[in-house]
Design an enzyme around this catalytic site. Structure first.
Site: not given
Length: 213
Positions: A119-121, A140, A168
């Site tokens: 998720i994200c980075h 991200w 995500s």
């Protein structure tokens, strides 16, 4: 029907070992909330880190809580786990992707076809491990060029699944991320992911070149 599905997932996740690869600067909520979801479903979660003792979480714009490390990266073996969780935070994956032990740890899950959630980075680690070629994923937004340059198909969605890989974009996506993560982790090994990772594995010369850089 939803309750039956949840019960089936819990039965499949019971006792499964999930590695959570993280270090200082991990976005705290991206580690703790998915971890709680896995624990509640009966999985056994362990924080794996290059450091021993504890790591420091990050909460939006300031340091958060100390998080206990369960196993050091030197001692951890991907073969001993059923799935991998890669939380984000800018500092966390930026440090990890410079550690060849961490990169190889991630790559091993793909080569074994084991499910991975990032998720994200967190997907920075997937780029560094050379496992996004031909995959559809999200992250991200600032990582989209890196993903595309590595051969991935970056899309702007709250959650994306592709052959056992769940991704995500940000903390707001965690509810959807958790639902898909539980589904894929319960499903287990994905042969397509394993075969793709093995084809994409860099040669010894390419690995040596990366280490020199």
């Amino acid at each position: 029907m939803a309750q039956q599905t949840q019960q089936a997932q819990q039965a499949q996740l019971q006792g499964k070992r999930v590695a959570i690869l993280a270090t200082d600067g991990v976005e705290q909520v991206e580690l703790t909330q998915p971890r709680h979801a896995l624990d509640d479903a009966g999985a056994v979660t362990l924080v794996v880190s290059p450091k021993s003792g504890t790591i420091k979480g990050w909460q939006h714009d300031h340091w958060g809580d100390a998080i206990k490390v369960d196993e050091t990266l030197d001692a951890a073996r991907a073969d001993d786990f059923d799935a991998l969780l890669l939380p984000g935070g800018v500092m966390n994956p930026d440090h990890l992707r410079q550690d060849r032990r961490a990169v190889e740890f991630v790559r091993r899950f793909f080569e074994a076809g084991k499910p991975v959630a990032a998720i994200c980075h967190g997907p920075w680690m997937l780029v560094e491990a050379g496992v996004v070629q031909g995959k559809t994923l999200t992250s991200w937004p600032s990582l989209q060029t890196d993903v595309r340059n590595a051969g991935g198909d970056w899309v702007d969605r709250e959650v994306v699944t592709d052959e056992g890989l769940v991704t995500s974009r940000k903390p707001d996506d965690i509810p959807a991320f958790n639902r898909k993560m539980l589904e894929e982790f319960a499903e287990g090994v994905h042969g397509g992911q394993r075969d793709a990772a093995r084809r994409a594995r860099p040669s010894s010369a390419q690995r040596a070149q990366r280490e020199v850089r």
